[in-house]
Each structure stands twice: as C-alpha cells, then as structure tokens.
Design a protein around this motif. Sequence first.
Motif, PDB file in Angstrom:
ATOM      1  N   MET A 189       0.822  -1.204   0.000  1.00  0.00           N
ATOM      2  CA  MET A 189       0.000   0.000   0.000  1.00  0.00           C
ATOM      3  C   MET A 189       0.859   1.259   0.000  1.00  0.00           C
ATOM      4  SD  MET A 189      -3.003  -0.865  -0.514  1.00  0.00           S
ATOM      5  CE  MET A 189      -3.608   0.827  -0.433  1.00  0.00           C
ATOM      6  N   LYS A 190       1.995   1.220   0.668  1.00  0.00           N
ATOM      7  CA  LYS A 190       2.890   2.375   0.648  1.00  0.00           C
ATOM      8  C   LYS A 190       3.413   2.632  -0.768  1.00  0.00           C
ATOM      9  CE  LYS A 190       4.463   2.074   5.460  1.00  0.00           C
ATOM     10  NZ  LYS A 190       5.577   1.739   6.375  1.00  0.00           N
ATOM     11  N   LEU A 191       3.607   1.559  -1.523  1.00  0.00           N
ATOM     12  CA  LEU A 191       4.111   1.680  -2.891  1.00  0.00           C
ATOM     13  C   LEU A 191       3.031   2.137  -3.870  1.00  0.00           C
ATOM     14  CD1 LEU A 191       6.325  -1.539  -3.197  1.00  0.00           C
ATOM     15  CD2 LEU A 191       7.131   0.831  -3.209  1.00  0.00           C
ATOM     16  N   HIS A 192       1.777   1.734  -3.628  1.00  0.00           N
ATOM     17  CA  HIS A 192       0.749   1.879  -4.662  1.00  0.00           C
ATOM     18  C   HIS A 192      -0.480   2.690  -4.262  1.00  0.00           C
ATOM     19  CE1 HIS A 192       2.880  -1.065  -7.124  1.00  0.00           C
ATOM     20  NE2 HIS A 192       2.892  -1.890  -6.105  1.00  0.00           N
ATOM     21  N   LEU A 200      -8.155  -4.247  -5.710  1.00  0.00           N
ATOM     22  CA  LEU A 200      -8.138  -5.484  -4.942  1.00  0.00           C
ATOM     23  C   LEU A 200      -7.399  -6.612  -5.650  1.00  0.00           C
ATOM     24  CD1 LEU A 200     -11.102  -6.882  -2.932  1.00  0.00           C
ATOM     25  CD2 LEU A 200      -9.967  -8.361  -4.556  1.00  0.00           C
ATOM     26  N   ASP A 201      -7.683  -6.801  -6.929  1.00  0.00           N
ATOM     27  CA  ASP A 201      -7.062  -7.910  -7.661  1.00  0.00           C
ATOM     28  C   ASP A 201      -5.544  -7.765  -7.740  1.00  0.00           C
ATOM     29  OD1 ASP A 201      -9.460  -9.188  -8.052  1.00  0.00           O
ATOM     30  OD2 ASP A 201      -9.827  -8.298 -10.021  1.00  0.00           O
ATOM     31  N   ALA A 202      -5.086  -6.541  -7.973  1.00  0.00           N
ATOM     32  CA  ALA A 202      -3.640  -6.310  -8.043  1.00  0.00           C
ATOM     33  C   ALA A 202      -2.991  -6.540  -6.681  1.00  0.00           C
ATOM     34  CB  ALA A 202      -3.367  -4.890  -8.528  1.00  0.00           C
ATOM     35  N   PHE A 203      -3.674  -6.094  -5.635  1.00  0.00           N
ATOM     36  CA  PHE A 203      -3.148  -6.276  -4.282  1.00  0.00           C
ATOM     37  C   PHE A 203      -3.030  -7.765  -3.944  1.00  0.00           C
ATOM     38  CE2 PHE A 203      -3.904  -6.875   0.284  1.00  0.00           C
ATOM     39  CZ  PHE A 203      -2.951  -6.035   0.837  1.00  0.00           C
ATOM     40  N   VAL A 204      -4.083  -8.517  -4.224  1.00  0.00           N
ATOM     41  CA  VAL A 204      -4.071  -9.957  -3.941  1.00  0.00           C
ATOM     42  C   VAL A 204      -2.984 -10.649  -4.748  1.00  0.00           C
ATOM     43  CG1 VAL A 204      -5.376 -12.097  -4.221  1.00  0.00           C
ATOM     44  CG2 VAL A 204      -6.492 -10.080  -3.260  1.00  0.00           C
ATOM     45  N   LEU A 213      -7.687 -16.653   0.778  1.00  0.00           N
ATOM     46  CA  LEU A 213      -6.749 -16.686   1.892  1.00  0.00           C
ATOM     47  C   LEU A 213      -6.380 -15.281   2.349  1.00  0.00           C
ATOM     48  CD1 LEU A 213      -4.942 -18.081   3.878  1.00  0.00           C
ATOM     49  CD2 LEU A 213      -3.224 -18.379   2.084  1.00  0.00           C
ATOM     50  N   VAL A 214      -6.126 -14.386   1.411  1.00  0.00           N
ATOM     51  CA  VAL A 214      -5.764 -13.021   1.779  1.00  0.00           C
ATOM     52  C   VAL A 214      -6.907 -12.347   2.532  1.00  0.00           C
ATOM     53  CG1 VAL A 214      -5.126 -10.725   0.921  1.00  0.00           C
ATOM     54  CG2 VAL A 214      -4.122 -12.753  -0.119  1.00  0.00           C
ATOM     55  N   ASN A 215      -8.137 -12.551   2.058  1.00  0.00           N
ATOM     56  CA  ASN A 215      -9.281 -11.934   2.730  1.00  0.00           C
ATOM     57  C   ASN A 215      -9.490 -12.533   4.116  1.00  0.00           C
ATOM     58  OD1 ASN A 215     -11.575 -10.032   2.470  1.00  0.00           O
ATOM     59  ND2 ASN A 215     -12.782 -11.880   2.814  1.00  0.00           N
ATOM     60  N   GLN A 216      -9.365 -13.855   4.215  1.00  0.00           N
ATOM     61  CA  GLN A 216      -9.509 -14.527   5.507  1.00  0.00           C
ATOM     62  C   GLN A 216      -8.470 -14.016   6.500  1.00  0.00           C
ATOM     63  OE1 GLN A 216      -8.176 -18.579   5.576  1.00  0.00           O
ATOM     64  NE2 GLN A 216      -9.339 -19.118   7.400  1.00  0.00           N
ATOM     65  N   LYS A 217      -7.243 -13.878   6.026  1.00  0.00           N
ATOM     66  CA  LYS A 217      -6.159 -13.431   6.898  1.00  0.00           C
ATOM     67  C   LYS A 217      -6.359 -11.974   7.307  1.00  0.00           C
ATOM     68  CE  LYS A 217      -2.505 -14.914   8.927  1.00  0.00           C
ATOM     69  NZ  LYS A 217      -2.569 -16.097   9.801  1.00  0.00           N
ATOM     70  N   MET A 224     -11.145  -6.586   9.191  1.00  0.00           N
ATOM     71  CA  MET A 224     -11.808  -5.909   8.073  1.00  0.00           C
ATOM     72  C   MET A 224     -11.455  -6.604   6.768  1.00  0.00           C
ATOM     73  SD  MET A 224      -9.406  -2.467   7.731  1.00  0.00           S
ATOM     74  CE  MET A 224      -9.100  -2.279   9.509  1.00  0.00           C
ATOM     75  N   PRO A 225     -12.317  -6.482   5.748  1.00  0.00           N
ATOM     76  CA  PRO A 225     -11.997  -7.058   4.445  1.00  0.00           C
ATOM     77  C   PRO A 225     -10.890  -6.280   3.745  1.00  0.00           C
ATOM     78  CG  PRO A 225     -14.042  -5.835   4.321  1.00  0.00           C
ATOM     79  CD  PRO A 225     -13.649  -5.863   5.777  1.00  0.00           C
ATOM     80  N   ILE A 226     -10.365  -6.873   2.684  1.00  0.00           N
ATOM     81  CA  ILE A 226      -9.228  -6.269   1.971  1.00  0.00           C
ATOM     82  C   ILE A 226      -9.544  -4.852   1.504  1.00  0.00           C
ATOM     83  CG2 ILE A 226      -7.572  -6.554   0.102  1.00  0.00           C
ATOM     84  CD1 ILE A 226      -8.498  -9.506  -0.058  1.00  0.00           C
TER      85      ILE A 226
END
Length: 284
Positions: A189-192, A200-204, A213-217, A224-226
């Motif tokens: 997030m600091k980069l982008h 969301l898709d790029a982050f995942v 898995l990313v959302n669960q984590k 909170m969600p991604i």
Amino acid sequence: MKEMPTEELSAVNGMSEEDNSVVTEDNSLQKATLLVVDDNHDMRRYIRSLLKNEYKLLEAENGVEAMKIIEKHQVDLIVSDLLMPEMDGLELSKRVKENLATSHIPFLILTAVHSEENEKKCYSIGVDEYLCKPFDADIFKYRIRNILTLRRGYQERLSQPAVLSDISELGLIEESRDKIFMDRAMELMKLHYAEAEYGLDAFVRDMGYSKTLVNQKMQSLAGMPIGQFMKNFRLDMGRQLLEQGKGDANVSEVAYAVGFNDPKYFTKCFKQRFGCLPSSFSHA
C-alpha cells in the motif's frame, strides 16, 4: 468460505462515489469458537463445563482430528493437551503456526508434564500460553479471556486512524507469519496507494496468495476485508498530506493523490473515518 463482501469492490477500480457503503458487523456480540483437543474424555468434559456458557466449543481427541476440524470451521482459539496419540500438542501447534491460513489462531497448551524444555519448545513455536495440570479454573478462564481480548485489541487498533502507518504498535511476534503478512500488506500500500487503478485484484496478486486466503487473513488480523483495509490506508495517507499542507492543500488534489477517483466520495469517507471534513485541514 463466504463470498467476498460487496464493499471489497471499492478497491477494484479506485475509490469512487459509485462504490457501495461499507456495512460493518458487531463481532463483539458473537461468541468466540474454541477447539478443545484432548484424548481424555473426562478432561474434555470438565473443560466444556467451564467454558460452555461463554464460548462455542468444538472437540477433538488428538491433533489429527483437530486439523480436520480447523480445515472446516473458523476457530478463534485452540486449547490442546500436550501428550496425545497420533499427533501431540507440540506437533499440532507447530502445524497451526507454520500455516499462513491458521497462524493467527491463539494456542493454549495444557499439560500434566512439568517440563521446562517442553515449555520453551512450545513458546518458540508461537504458543500463546502454557498451563500445567491441575490448573485453577478461574485462572484458566482468565487466560483464555485475555488472549481473545488481546487479539481483538489488534483488530481495534488497526481500525483506528494513523495506526496503519505503523503496525509496530500491534505487538505481532517478529518473524511470525502474521507479522510477515501484515508487513507485506503495508509495503504494497505504501508503494501503490497513489495509483487509482491499483485495486483489490492487483493487491491480492502481489500478496502472492489466493483471494480467499488473503481476505480470511486480513479479516482475522485486521478485522476488516481487503477493500476496507486499502481504503483506510488511502484515507490515512490523505490526512497526512492535508496536515503536511498546513492549510495550503487542495482537497481534490489530495483525493486524486491517494487513489480516489471522486473527491466527493473521498470527502464522505474521510468524514466517516475521522469525524471531520478534509476541508478543515485545507483552504479548498
């Protein structure tokens, strides 16, 4: 696993007025789910009598059964005996803490073996508490409550303004999978954050795991969600820019600078997060 909440879509194509409003649930009203793992039926029954009024309880006779339950159910804390057939508590805790999908689950070891060596091994793996039998019932319940309160505290602090800029305050164990995950999320997030197209898709994709898995984590660690995590980060950066501008910053320019496509939507979200308008920091 539940489908991705609709508010996650707000991160896909930048932040805009058309995005759905975020609806949050009060997780404090939900009972935590505890998994009790012990090959002794009488001990499981005793633990159940202590905890059944405050928590949802699942049970397993050994680590092998426990792993199957963890794969199918959301578990908020594991209470496990140390010595068990097929898979003991030490191996179970190791597998739980080494797996990114489960490493956030707090783990309390119960054992009749008073061994300093075993205790050191458990703590080195990432076990949260090590309690010897026979144990005081009240102390047992207090330790469980404190572990769960600490976990909720992580989530509450991450939801607070400005904390997203520094997760060192959260107390996550250094080099743990949880800390590595959150460090990576913050780094991305600091980069982008300034790129409206970074959604969301790029982050995942850049996190390197499945969306599920990313959302669960993120839900487990940050509460909170991604999409909400990404939005909050951008809003926090927007506030920093406004504060640095010392009255000279333009709200629209700041909105675009932190990845929002719509300054009006930026203003709406800013008010929701900080309780004031961005114009209170700016001339425009």
